[in-house]
Design a protein around this motif. Structure first.
Motif, PDB file in Angstrom:
ATOM      1  N   CYS A 249     -18.477   5.564 -48.138  1.00  0.00           N
ATOM      2  CA  CYS A 249     -17.012   5.896 -47.602  1.00  0.00           C
ATOM      3  C   CYS A 249     -16.391   4.677 -48.477  1.00  0.00           C
ATOM      4  N   ALA A 250     -16.004   5.349 -49.644  1.00  0.00           N
ATOM      5  CA  ALA A 250     -15.774   4.752 -50.866  1.00  0.00           C
ATOM      6  C   ALA A 250     -14.251   4.467 -51.104  1.00  0.00           C
ATOM      7  N   ALA A 251     -13.211   5.297 -50.534  1.00  0.00           N
ATOM      8  CA  ALA A 251     -11.926   5.039 -50.858  1.00  0.00           C
ATOM      9  C   ALA A 251     -11.246   3.793 -49.902  1.00  0.00           C
ATOM     10  N   GLY A 253     -11.593   2.443 -52.870  1.00  0.00           N
ATOM     11  CA  GLY A 253     -12.457   1.931 -54.175  1.00  0.00           C
ATOM     12  C   GLY A 253     -12.784   0.743 -54.391  1.00  0.00           C
ATOM     13  N   GLY A 254     -12.172  -0.257 -53.862  1.00  0.00           N
ATOM     14  CA  GLY A 254     -12.645  -1.784 -54.269  1.00  0.00           C
ATOM     15  C   GLY A 254     -13.961  -2.189 -54.595  1.00  0.00           C
ATOM     16  N   LYS A 255     -14.636  -1.627 -53.516  1.00  0.00           N
ATOM     17  CA  LYS A 255     -16.382  -1.924 -53.999  1.00  0.00           C
ATOM     18  C   LYS A 255     -16.806  -0.648 -54.939  1.00  0.00           C
ATOM     19  N   ASP A 271     -15.809  10.236 -49.790  1.00  0.00           N
ATOM     20  CA  ASP A 271     -14.764   9.862 -48.863  1.00  0.00           C
ATOM     21  C   ASP A 271     -14.180  11.123 -48.426  1.00  0.00           C
ATOM     22  N   ARG A 272     -14.048  11.109 -46.668  1.00  0.00           N
ATOM     23  CA  ARG A 272     -13.481  12.099 -46.400  1.00  0.00           C
ATOM     24  C   ARG A 272     -12.094  12.437 -46.576  1.00  0.00           C
ATOM     25  N   ARG A 276      -7.050   9.235 -50.128  1.00  0.00           N
ATOM     26  CA  ARG A 276      -7.399   7.878 -50.398  1.00  0.00           C
ATOM     27  C   ARG A 276      -8.296   8.006 -51.618  1.00  0.00           C
ATOM     28  N   ALA A 297     -15.687  14.532 -48.774  1.00  0.00           N
ATOM     29  CA  ALA A 297     -16.954  14.900 -48.065  1.00  0.00           C
ATOM     30  C   ALA A 297     -16.964  14.153 -46.678  1.00  0.00           C
ATOM     31  N   ASP A 298     -17.563  14.682 -45.587  1.00  0.00           N
ATOM     32  CA  ASP A 298     -17.915  13.938 -44.552  1.00  0.00           C
ATOM     33  C   ASP A 298     -19.360  13.563 -44.822  1.00  0.00           C
ATOM     34  N   ALA A 299     -19.484  12.263 -45.046  1.00  0.00           N
ATOM     35  CA  ALA A 299     -20.837  11.662 -45.612  1.00  0.00           C
ATOM     36  C   ALA A 299     -21.903  11.988 -44.624  1.00  0.00           C
ATOM     37  N   ASP A 317     -19.698   1.119 -46.248  1.00  0.00           N
ATOM     38  CA  ASP A 317     -18.640   0.527 -45.787  1.00  0.00           C
ATOM     39  C   ASP A 317     -17.962   1.184 -44.725  1.00  0.00           C
ATOM     40  N   GLU A 347     -18.924   7.028 -34.618  1.00  0.00           N
ATOM     41  CA  GLU A 347     -18.982   7.305 -36.071  1.00  0.00           C
ATOM     42  C   GLU A 347     -19.741   6.494 -36.936  1.00  0.00           C
TER      43      GLU A 347
HETATM   44  C1  LIG Z   1     -13.461   0.739 -44.775  1.00  0.00           C
HETATM   45  S1  LIG Z   1     -12.733   1.983 -45.667  1.00  0.00           S
HETATM   46  C2  LIG Z   1     -13.535   2.058 -47.057  1.00  0.00           C
HETATM   47  C3  LIG Z   1     -13.278   1.074 -47.871  1.00  0.00           C
HETATM   48  C4  LIG Z   1     -13.749   1.046 -49.594  1.00  0.00           C
HETATM   49  N1  LIG Z   1     -15.143   0.882 -49.388  1.00  0.00           N
HETATM   50  C5  LIG Z   1     -13.367  -0.105 -50.369  1.00  0.00           C
HETATM   51  O1  LIG Z   1     -13.981  -1.011 -50.520  1.00  0.00           O
HETATM   52  O2  LIG Z   1     -12.295   0.174 -50.918  1.00  0.00           O
HETATM   53  C6  LIG Z   1     -13.602   3.375 -44.617  1.00  0.00           C
HETATM   54  C7  LIG Z   1     -13.456   4.515 -45.463  1.00  0.00           C
HETATM   55  O3  LIG Z   1     -14.171   5.494 -44.748  1.00  0.00           O
HETATM   56  C8  LIG Z   1     -13.667   6.684 -44.627  1.00  0.00           C
HETATM   57  N2  LIG Z   1     -14.558   7.549 -44.016  1.00  0.00           N
HETATM   58  C9  LIG Z   1     -14.278   7.549 -42.513  1.00  0.00           C
HETATM   59  N3  LIG Z   1     -15.175   8.548 -41.981  1.00  0.00           N
HETATM   60  C10 LIG Z   1     -15.863   9.140 -43.074  1.00  0.00           C
HETATM   61  C11 LIG Z   1     -16.997  10.166 -43.206  1.00  0.00           C
HETATM   62  N4  LIG Z   1     -17.249  10.474 -41.863  1.00  0.00           N
HETATM   63  N5  LIG Z   1     -17.374  10.636 -44.325  1.00  0.00           N
HETATM   64  C12 LIG Z   1     -16.688   9.790 -45.511  1.00  0.00           C
HETATM   65  N6  LIG Z   1     -15.844   8.928 -45.440  1.00  0.00           N
HETATM   66  C13 LIG Z   1     -15.544   8.617 -44.341  1.00  0.00           C
HETATM   67  C14 LIG Z   1     -12.300   6.616 -44.570  1.00  0.00           C
HETATM   68  O4  LIG Z   1     -11.441   7.750 -45.137  1.00  0.00           O
HETATM   69  C15 LIG Z   1     -11.790   5.211 -45.308  1.00  0.00           C
HETATM   70  O5  LIG Z   1     -11.387   5.222 -46.578  1.00  0.00           O
END
Ligand SMILES: C[S@@+](CC[C@H](N)C(=O)[O-])C[C@H]1O[C@@H](n2cnc3c(N)ncnc32)[C@H](O)[C@@H]1O
Length: 443
Positions: A249-251, A253-255, A271-272, A276, A297-299, A317, A347
């Motif tokens: 769940c990358a966007a 993208g800080g991590k 990221d879905r 982002r 994608a939906d992870a 994350d 989720e």
């Molecule tokens: C806590 S944020 C992530 C922050 C990111 N890791 C960072 O450090 O910048 C959670 C992210 O999960 C994504 N997300 C939520 N459900 C998801 C799924 N089923 N598959 C992929 N990404 C998902 C959201 O779009 C959001 O960008």
């Protein structure tokens, strides 16, 4: 901050959008993308969100008779004006004049007298009025206060107070561009003294927020903005350059960018949210980092994106209530509902179960959230361990629940999970021994 240079029409329209549920970050990107007025808008909008309950009570007391629904813009104007008066950064007369003048921007000249009278009454009766609204001073939704009282019977007042304070500015130095010590010197030369943190080698903390473009080397990718608590994640996962790593769940993208700075060569980031993920792409360019394999994608829908090769290390994350980062995202106070907890918990459970399949036996998964609620954190992980015989919690000194304000950081939860390699049984006897050893290993 220089509220005198504020675009008051934008401030009013933006606050109405925030009341209607728009995210503060999205609003800032959309309405104030250029740096000049952005800091002031962010400061004033954030202050109004943090004080929403108090300001609503205050305007009710001052108005005596509620405004008509079509005058919601005047309510927003009053919230902004009162919060600016309460902040006391400019002379009272200037604040009153500017906000009375803003009635013209709303094409409501008729309201000038009303706004003028209400703001002057506030100045005259400030103390008794503030006393009358004292019971609204926590400014949190009731369900969240109740929940925090249950979970943290002694700490809840500190948590609420930390949520209502402005957060410091945490920086993460890009070690591929400049050493943290050399960057701290550049900051000192720019009259921006910063503190380092013993457990986070690339972290520097500024007590006062500044616009990013005031940071030395921002355009050249020397530094990123990232809270200290978020910086812990990559250090706990500690990926090696030769490992296959997934950031699920990358966007924005800080991590991801932090993981790449460890020299990881095979990184998949999902990221879905397309929008982002675009922010992640821009950030990679600014930091001059190699492009990982990026997918919208939906992870949890593994069959849709996975190439069949297992990962050595996974960062999940997870989407969460963000109840640990209210100080940075005060819009959560207005947007979050009690039933969101169950929705995100479901989720998170779905993501954990699906991603476990793509983790190599012997590999590790770091689950983290920026929440302080146990149902998303400790309880979520306890259920996962109960349901997965091949999972165990790996002890790590940084793991567990951190509360907002601790060490000046956001509230975060981290759990590092190891996948027990299930050896192919050589004989009945060795198989039994392995299972016993594995069971003992589980925490
Ligand atoms: C806590 S944020 C992530 C922050 C990111 N890791 C960072 O450090 O910048 C959670 C992210 O999960 C994504 N997300 C939520 N459900 C998801 C799924 N089923 N598959 C992929 N990404 C998902 C959201 O779009 C959001 O960008």
């Amino acid at each position: 901050m220089k509220p005198a240079r504020l675009d008051r029409g934008l401030a009013i329209a933006g606050l109405q959008r925030l009341w209607a549920g728009t995210r503060l970050d999205d609003l800032l990107m959309e309405m104030a993308p250029e740096q000049a007025g952005r800091g002031t808008l962010q400061w004033l909008w954030s202050a109004c969100l943090r004080q929403h309950g108090s300001l609503r009570r205050l305007t009710e007391l001052l108005l005596r008779k509620a405004l008509r629904p079509e005058d919601e813009d005047l309510s927003a104007l009053l919230h902004l004006a009162l919060e600016e008066l309460r902040a006391g950064q400019r002379p009272d007369f200037a604040v009153v004049n500017d906000w009375v003048g803003a009635c013209a921007l709303l094409h409501k000249e008729w309201a000038r007298g009303l706004v003028n009278a209400l703001l002057r009454r506030y100045l005259r009766e400030r103390e008794p009025l503030e006393e009358q609204i004292r019971d609204a001073h926590w400014n949190h939704p009731q369900w969240l206060v109740r929940r925090l009282q249950q979970v943290y019977p002694t700490q809840w007042p500190d948590i609420l107070a930390a949520n209502l304070r402005e957060a410091p500015l945490w920086l993460r130095v890009n070690p591929q561009a400049i050493t943290p010590a050399a960057y701290a010197e550049r900051l000192a030369e720019a009259s921006l003294p910063a503190q380092s943190h013993a457990g986070l080698p690339e972290a520097l903390r500024l007590d006062t927020a500044v616009p990013v473009r005031a940071l030395p080397g921002w355009e050249r990718g020397w530094v990123s903005i990232q809270d200290g608590a978020a910086q812990r994640a990559a250090h706990i996962l500690a990926p090696r350059p030769d490992e296959r790593v997934l950031d699920a769940c990358a966007a924005p993208g800080g991590k991801t960018t932090h993981l790449l700075s460890f020299g990881v060569r095979q990184l998949t980031a999902l990221d879905r949210s397309q929008a982002r993920l675009e922010r992640l792409r821009r950030e990679l360019q600014r930091l001059q980092l190699p492009l990982p394999s990026l997918h919208v994608a939906d992870a949890a829908d593994v069959d849709a994106w996975w190439d069949g090769m297992v990962f050595d290390a996974i960062l999940l994350d997870a989407p969460c209530t963000a109840s640990g980062v209210i100080r940075r995202h005060p819009d959560i106070l207005l947007r979050r509902r009690e039933d969101d907890v169950e929705r995100v918990r479901h989720e998170q459970r779905r993501l954990l179960a699906a991603l476990w399949r793509v983790l190599k036996p012997g590999g590790r998964l770091l689950y983290c959230t920026c929440s302080v609620l146990p149902e998303e954190n400790g309880e979520q992980i306890a259920s996962f361990l109960e349901e997965h015989d091949d999972a165990r919690a790996l002890p790590h000194p940084q793991c567990g629940q951190r509360l907002p304000g601790e060490e000046g950081m956001d509230g975060f939860f981290y759990a590092l999970l190891g996948k027990i390699p299930m050896a192919v049984p050589v004989s009945r006897e060795t198989d039994g021994a392995h299972c016993r050893a594995a069971a003992q290993d589980r925490v």
